[in-house]
Write a protein that holds these residues in place. Structure first.
Motif, PDB file in Angstrom:
ATOM      1  N   LYS A 295       0.815  -1.215   0.000  1.00 30.44           N
ATOM      2  CA  LYS A 295       0.000   0.000   0.000  1.00 30.44           C
ATOM      3  C   LYS A 295       0.851   1.270   0.000  1.00 30.44           C
ATOM      4  O   LYS A 295       0.405   2.308  -0.506  1.00 30.44           O
ATOM      5  N   PHE A 296       2.062   1.186   0.559  1.00 29.18           N
ATOM      6  CA  PHE A 296       2.897   2.375   0.702  1.00 29.18           C
ATOM      7  C   PHE A 296       4.272   2.105   0.080  1.00 29.18           C
ATOM      8  O   PHE A 296       5.137   1.509   0.731  1.00 29.18           O
ATOM      9  N   PRO A 297       4.498   2.522  -1.162  1.00 31.25           N
ATOM     10  CA  PRO A 297       5.784   2.249  -1.840  1.00 31.25           C
ATOM     11  C   PRO A 297       6.986   2.860  -1.128  1.00 31.25           C
ATOM     12  O   PRO A 297       8.057   2.249  -1.097  1.00 31.25           O
ATOM     13  N   GLU A 298       6.836   4.064  -0.581  1.00 31.97           N
ATOM     14  CA  GLU A 298       7.965   4.685   0.100  1.00 31.97           C
ATOM     15  C   GLU A 298       8.370   3.891   1.337  1.00 31.97           C
ATOM     16  O   GLU A 298       9.556   3.721   1.625  1.00 31.97           O
ATOM     17  N   PHE A 299       7.389   3.401   2.048  1.00 31.87           N
ATOM     18  CA  PHE A 299       7.689   2.553   3.200  1.00 31.87           C
ATOM     19  C   PHE A 299       8.336   1.251   2.754  1.00 31.87           C
ATOM     20  O   PHE A 299       9.207   0.711   3.441  1.00 31.87           O
ATOM     21  N   SER A 300       7.932   0.751   1.580  1.00 25.46           N
ATOM     22  CA  SER A 300       8.544  -0.466   1.042  1.00 25.46           C
ATOM     23  C   SER A 300      10.027  -0.256   0.763  1.00 25.46           C
ATOM     24  O   SER A 300      10.856  -1.131   1.033  1.00 25.46           O
ATOM     25  N   LYS A 301      10.377   0.915   0.225  1.00 26.83           N
ATOM     26  CA  LYS A 301      11.793   1.199  -0.030  1.00 26.83           C
ATOM     27  C   LYS A 301      12.575   1.273   1.283  1.00 26.83           C
ATOM     28  O   LYS A 301      13.721   0.826   1.354  1.00 26.83           O
ATOM     29  N   ARG A 302      11.950   1.842   2.292  1.00 25.85           N
ATOM     30  CA  ARG A 302      12.622   1.932   3.594  1.00 25.85           C
ATOM     31  C   ARG A 302      12.905   0.546   4.170  1.00 25.85           C
ATOM     32  O   ARG A 302      14.003   0.283   4.666  1.00 25.85           O
ATOM     33  N   ILE A 303      11.927  -0.343   4.081  1.00 22.57           N
ATOM     34  CA  ILE A 303      12.131  -1.711   4.573  1.00 22.57           C
ATOM     35  C   ILE A 303      13.162  -2.433   3.725  1.00 22.57           C
ATOM     36  O   ILE A 303      13.966  -3.224   4.233  1.00 22.57           O
ATOM     37  N   ARG A 304      13.164  -2.158   2.424  1.00 19.75           N
ATOM     38  CA  ARG A 304      14.146  -2.777   1.536  1.00 19.75           C
ATOM     39  C   ARG A 304      15.562  -2.374   1.926  1.00 19.75           C
ATOM     40  O   ARG A 304      16.472  -3.208   1.989  1.00 19.75           O
ATOM     41  N   LEU A 305      15.765  -1.092   2.210  1.00 17.42           N
ATOM     42  CA  LEU A 305      17.086  -0.634   2.629  1.00 17.42           C
ATOM     43  C   LEU A 305      17.481  -1.262   3.964  1.00 17.42           C
ATOM     44  O   LEU A 305      18.645  -1.621   4.169  1.00 17.42           O
ATOM     45  N   ALA A 306      16.523  -1.386   4.871  1.00 14.24           N
ATOM     46  CA  ALA A 306      16.822  -2.049   6.145  1.00 14.24           C
ATOM     47  C   ALA A 306      17.179  -3.514   5.925  1.00 14.24           C
ATOM     48  O   ALA A 306      18.062  -4.062   6.600  1.00 14.24           O
ATOM     49  N   GLN A 307      16.525  -4.133   4.967  1.00 10.79           N
ATOM     50  CA  GLN A 307      16.819  -5.528   4.644  1.00 10.79           C
ATOM     51  C   GLN A 307      18.246  -5.670   4.119  1.00 10.79           C
ATOM     52  O   GLN A 307      18.994  -6.569   4.540  1.00 10.79           O
ATOM     53  N   ILE A 308      18.641  -4.783   3.223  1.00 11.17           N
ATOM     54  CA  ILE A 308      20.005  -4.837   2.661  1.00 11.17           C
ATOM     55  C   ILE A 308      21.044  -4.565   3.755  1.00 11.17           C
ATOM     56  O   ILE A 308      22.069  -5.248   3.852  1.00 11.17           O
ATOM     57  N   ARG A 309      20.772  -3.561   4.555  1.00  9.66           N
ATOM     58  CA  ARG A 309      21.708  -3.214   5.628  1.00  9.66           C
ATOM     59  C   ARG A 309      21.899  -4.385   6.585  1.00  9.66           C
ATOM     60  O   ARG A 309      23.030  -4.719   6.959  1.00  9.66           O
ATOM     61  N   LEU A 310      20.814  -5.029   6.971  1.00 10.76           N
ATOM     62  CA  LEU A 310      20.904  -6.149   7.889  1.00 10.76           C
ATOM     63  C   LEU A 310      21.596  -7.344   7.238  1.00 10.76           C
ATOM     64  O   LEU A 310      22.391  -8.047   7.881  1.00 10.76           O
ATOM     65  N   ALA A 311      21.308  -7.579   5.947  1.00 13.16           N
ATOM     66  CA  ALA A 311      21.926  -8.712   5.251  1.00 13.16           C
ATOM     67  C   ALA A 311      23.426  -8.527   5.108  1.00 13.16           C
ATOM     68  O   ALA A 311      24.202  -9.468   5.275  1.00 13.16           O
TER      69      ALA A 311
END
Length: 448
Positions: A295-311
């Motif tokens: 529903k919220f693309p900007e929030f999706s990008k934020r979670i994606r960046l957190a995913q990359i950072r954690l990985a």
């Protein structure tokens, strides 16, 4: 309209309705009885219930006025309504007997309706508590039927007692489902659910619209002492109690399973916390987080960046551990060719990752160390047949598959339930393997 402004409970409204209806009926019955009694004042020759009542008390009928007759009539109707019936007011004429019979039936029906409403209101003062008590009785009957041990019965009853507030919260969440999603979120935020989000580092300070949507998916749960909190695809925040994991005590506001963003199992925490007492948590499932990301693309990008950072952070830790293990393996005389083959597959996988287009800035010294370790492993293996066996078996090696690089060209957070179970995806170079930093799949899935 007036009810929405006042906010009075329906229990109060039902009781108020019963009181008003009872008073209304008593008033009209009193007026009818008073009219028949007042006729004696107009014509003393008529015999009626007022004259008989005055005679039994030794009083003169002329001393009674209108309000005295009204009070006597109300007294008689109230006795008939409640079923008391002292017998000091007695109908005399035929008309009074008929009216008395009618009064008994009318007041009997209205009194039964009043009692039914009062009993219903009292039973529903705390409907969930009554439901919880019924569940407790059902559990006791189940434990008796199955002859469970006494200690287990005690722990079951204790858990049910301690989880009362948790189940009440779930019941209240189900109650709010009849409202719109926005109102549900505002109610959850007003109840303190936003504080739970602030405990998770990649959910802190999010937009109000996203917060309203996200807090609806936090579900309360309860764990008994000495239980393991196993949540591979969910993040949980402790609200009460304490846990033990890897020599560290987790207390209120501690986060469990923040690495649920990662798809690769070997990058996640493998140690699950063990409860020290009754632990109450608020849990967010990964599939629910994906619905919010859609529903919220900007929030999706934020979670994606957190995913990359954690990985990346977990990947460096995993890489360092593998190098440490391989160095110890080379110096050990007890290591067999199978172990060397696995270690060689691991290093070759790391080397292939380091040579990829996304890792062009890899430190040359570290890369040369990897090449040196590979050469030492090949010398240790020695046998050419073992090398040929390794070339055939290495694509199937779980360690080799786990270390293949992933594409990072999409800035979205996607998940696929089927791929999530299998833990594999197609790579650009062919073959399948679990993802270290997910992204760039053909599926409409926010983890890929």
């Amino acid at each position: 309209r007036w009810h929405s402004r006042l906010g009075a409970s329906y229990a109060f409204m039902n009781i108020s309705g019963c009181v008003v209806a009872t008073i209304f009926l008593l008033h009209w019955l009193t007026c009818i009885w008073g009219y028949m009694g007042a006729s004696e004042l107009r014509d003393p020759s008529e015999e009626g219930w007022v004259g008989l009542y005055a005679q039994t008390r030794g009083e003169q009928l002329a001393s009674y006025d209108f309000w005295d007759i009204y009070n006597l009539s109300m007294y008689f109707c109230a006795m008939t309504l409640t079923g008391v019936g002292f017998g000091d007011v007695i109908p005399c004429s035929k008309a009074e007997i008929v009216l008395s019979t009618t009064t008994m039936f009318a007041t009997g029906f209205i009194w039964a309706w009043v009692i039914a409403n009062v009993v219903n209101v009292v039973n529903n003062l705390d409907a969930f508590k009554a439901y919880q008590q019924k569940q407790s009785d059902d559990l006791n009957a189940l434990m008796d039927a199955r002859a469970l041990p006494t200690d287990l019965r005690r722990r079951v009853r204790k858990h049910l007692f301690e989880s009362f507030n948790v189940h009440r919260q779930k019941h209240q969440q189900e109650t709010t489902r009849i409202l719109s999603a926005g109102l549900q979120g505002e109610i959850a935020i007003a109840s303190g659910a936003d504080k739970v989000c602030n405990c998770v580092w990649y959910l802190q300070d999010i937009e109000p619209d996203v917060l309203v949507e996200l807090v609806n998916f936090f579900i309360p749960d309860m764990y008994s002492p000495a239980e393991y909190i196993i949540q591979k695809h969910a993040v949980s925040v402790i609200r009460r109690g304490s846990c033990w994991r890897l020599g560290r005590v987790l207390t209120r506001d501690s986060v469990i399973g923040e690495d649920m963003l990662l798809c690769s199992e070997f990058l996640r925490e493998t140690a699950f916390p063990k409860t020290m007492n009754f632990v109450e948590v608020m849990t967010l499932q990964r599939k629910d987080l994906c619905l919010v990301c859609e529903k919220f693309p900007e929030f999706s990008k934020r979670i994606r960046l957190a995913q990359i950072r954690l990985a990346i952070r977990r990947g460096f830790i995993y890489y360092a551990r593998q190098i440490r293990v391989l160095k110890a393996m080379i110096g050990s005389p007890k290591t067999n060719n199978g172990d060397f083959a696995t270690g060689l597959a691991t290093l070759q996988g790391i080397k292939a990752t380091a040579q990829g287009p996304r890792f062009e800035q890899t430190n040359d010294e570290n890369f040369n160390d990897m090449c040196g370790l590979i050469s030492k492993l090949k010398e240790k293996m020695g046998d050419a047949k073992t090398s040929r066996r390794f070339k055939t078996a290495s694509p199937r090696s779980p360690t080799s598959r786990a270390l293949r690089s992933e594409r990072m060209n999409k800035a979205t957070f996607r998940v696929d339930s089927k791929e999530e179970e299998s833990g594999s995806e197609e790579w650009e170079g062919g073959g399948a393997g679990p993802s270290v930093i997910p992204g760039g799949s053909k599926s409409n899935d926010y983890f890929r």
